[in-house]
Design a protein around this motif. Structure first.
Motif, PDB file in Angstrom:
ATOM      1  N   ILE A   1      38.369  97.078  64.417  1.00 27.84           N
ATOM      2  CA  ILE A   1      37.822  97.318  63.087  1.00 27.84           C
ATOM      3  C   ILE A   1      38.898  97.028  62.055  1.00 27.84           C
ATOM      4  CG2 ILE A   1      36.857  99.070  61.557  1.00 27.84           C
ATOM      5  CD1 ILE A   1      35.955 100.564  64.086  1.00 27.84           C
ATOM      6  N   ASN A   2      38.528  96.301  61.005  1.00 26.12           N
ATOM      7  CA  ASN A   2      39.449  96.101  59.895  1.00 26.12           C
ATOM      8  C   ASN A   2      39.572  97.413  59.135  1.00 26.12           C
ATOM      9  OD1 ASN A   2      40.056  93.373  60.273  1.00 26.12           O
ATOM     10  ND2 ASN A   2      38.135  92.777  59.315  1.00 26.12           N
ATOM     11  N   ALA A   3      40.789  97.818  58.871  1.00 23.77           N
ATOM     12  CA  ALA A   3      41.030  99.100  58.211  1.00 23.77           C
ATOM     13  C   ALA A   3      40.368  99.153  56.832  1.00 23.77           C
ATOM     14  CB  ALA A   3      42.524  99.350  58.096  1.00 23.77           C
TER      15      ALA A   3
ATOM     16  N   LYS B   1      48.012 110.178  66.201  1.00 15.52           N
ATOM     17  CA  LYS B   1      49.122 110.998  66.667  1.00 15.52           C
ATOM     18  C   LYS B   1      48.659 112.102  67.612  1.00 15.52           C
ATOM     19  CE  LYS B   1      53.028 113.638  64.857  1.00 15.52           C
ATOM     20  NZ  LYS B   1      53.682 114.133  63.650  1.00 15.52           N
ATOM     21  N   GLN B   2      47.514 112.740  67.307  1.00 23.59           N
ATOM     22  CA  GLN B   2      47.055 113.882  68.098  1.00 23.59           C
ATOM     23  C   GLN B   2      46.027 113.509  69.165  1.00 23.59           C
ATOM     24  OE1 GLN B   2      45.782 116.786  65.216  1.00 23.59           O
ATOM     25  NE2 GLN B   2      47.783 116.852  64.235  1.00 23.59           N
TER      26      GLN B   2
ATOM     27  N   ILE C   1      41.396 108.412  54.230  1.00 22.73           N
ATOM     28  CA  ILE C   1      41.149 107.656  55.467  1.00 22.73           C
ATOM     29  C   ILE C   1      42.468 107.386  56.184  1.00 22.73           C
ATOM     30  CG2 ILE C   1      40.400 105.425  56.397  1.00 22.73           C
ATOM     31  CD1 ILE C   1      38.223 105.417  54.214  1.00 22.73           C
ATOM     32  N   THR C   2      43.468 106.950  55.430  1.00 25.62           N
ATOM     33  CA  THR C   2      44.783 106.653  56.011  1.00 25.62           C
ATOM     34  C   THR C   2      45.395 107.888  56.651  1.00 25.62           C
ATOM     35  OG1 THR C   2      45.115 104.951  54.343  1.00 25.62           O
ATOM     36  CG2 THR C   2      47.076 105.719  55.499  1.00 25.62           C
ATOM     37  N   THR C   3      45.348 109.012  55.943  1.00 23.15           N
ATOM     38  CA  THR C   3      45.915 110.250  56.465  1.00 23.15           C
ATOM     39  C   THR C   3      45.201 110.696  57.733  1.00 23.15           C
ATOM     40  OG1 THR C   3      46.516 110.937  54.235  1.00 23.15           O
ATOM     41  CG2 THR C   3      46.417 112.668  55.903  1.00 23.15           C
ATOM     42  N   PHE C   4      43.878 110.656  57.717  1.00 22.76           N
ATOM     43  CA  PHE C   4      43.115 111.098  58.875  1.00 22.76           C
ATOM     44  C   PHE C   4      43.309 110.159  60.061  1.00 22.76           C
ATOM     45  CE2 PHE C   4      39.373 112.287  61.379  1.00 22.76           C
ATOM     46  CZ  PHE C   4      39.508 113.660  61.345  1.00 22.76           C
ATOM     47  N   LEU C   5      43.413 108.855  59.803  1.00 20.33           N
ATOM     48  CA  LEU C   5      43.671 107.909  60.897  1.00 20.33           C
ATOM     49  C   LEU C   5      45.019 108.200  61.549  1.00 20.33           C
ATOM     50  CD1 LEU C   5      42.426 104.452  59.594  1.00 20.33           C
ATOM     51  CD2 LEU C   5      41.650 105.657  61.630  1.00 20.33           C
ATOM     52  N   LYS C   6      46.033 108.432  60.732  1.00 16.32           N
ATOM     53  CA  LYS C   6      47.364 108.732  61.283  1.00 16.32           C
ATOM     54  C   LYS C   6      47.339 109.997  62.132  1.00 16.32           C
ATOM     55  CE  LYS C   6      49.997 106.506  57.624  1.00 16.32           C
ATOM     56  NZ  LYS C   6      50.873 106.707  56.446  1.00 16.32           N
TER      57      LYS C   6
ATOM     58  N   SER D   1      38.494 107.115  70.747  1.00 18.69           N
ATOM     59  CA  SER D   1      39.870 107.391  70.344  1.00 18.69           C
ATOM     60  C   SER D   1      40.415 106.190  69.590  1.00 18.69           C
ATOM     61  CB  SER D   1      40.740 107.656  71.572  1.00 18.69           C
ATOM     62  OG  SER D   1      40.229 108.762  72.287  1.00 18.69           O
ATOM     63  N   VAL D   2      41.199 106.446  68.539  1.00 11.24           N
ATOM     64  CA  VAL D   2      41.703 105.354  67.713  1.00 11.24           C
ATOM     65  C   VAL D   2      43.181 105.102  67.977  1.00 11.24           C
ATOM     66  CG1 VAL D   2      40.019 105.615  65.863  1.00 11.24           C
ATOM     67  CG2 VAL D   2      42.124 106.894  65.755  1.00 11.24           C
TER      68      VAL D   2
END
Length: 107
Positions: A94-96, A47-48, A38-43, A71-72
């Motif tokens: 949203i709380n992570a 970024k993109q 989740i963390t990797t995909f959120l970053k 978009s996040v």
């Protein structure tokens, strides 16, 4: 929970129950993703700048799994995630730690 908050929650539940066709429904509950994924995909999505669907576990405010599309962005002052809808008219906080699943929107 105070009585005003309980009344507000029951009112929202009543609206969703009575006018459920107006609210988008979840077609399928996705499996719980590992927190590192989740963390990797959120970053990557921040970024993109690609649109995603974020699925959130039930919380004290909602008894069901919810989905948010847009978009996040990372909140600069908290651990919350900001999701801006595609039309930019709705913003969700949203709380992570409550995120269940995140996936890229297929256009």
């Amino acid at each position: 929970m105070n009585i005003n908050a309980m009344n507000r929650l029951s009112f929202v539940h009543y609206l969703k129950k009575g006018y459920g066709s107006l609210f988008p429904s979840i077609t399928s509950v996705q499996p719980q993703m590992p927190k590192t994924q989740i963390t990797t995909f959120l970053k990557q999505s921040v970024k993109q700048h690609f649109p995603v669907i974020v699925q959130v576990n039930p919380t004290s405010l909602s008894e069901t799994v919810s989905e948010f599309r847009g978009s996040v962005y990372f909140s600069p002052k908290s651990t919350q995630i900001i999701v801006k809808s595609d039309q930019k008219s709705i913003t969700y906080l949203i709380n992570a730690r409550d995120i269940r699943h995140i996936r890229k929107v297929n256009k």
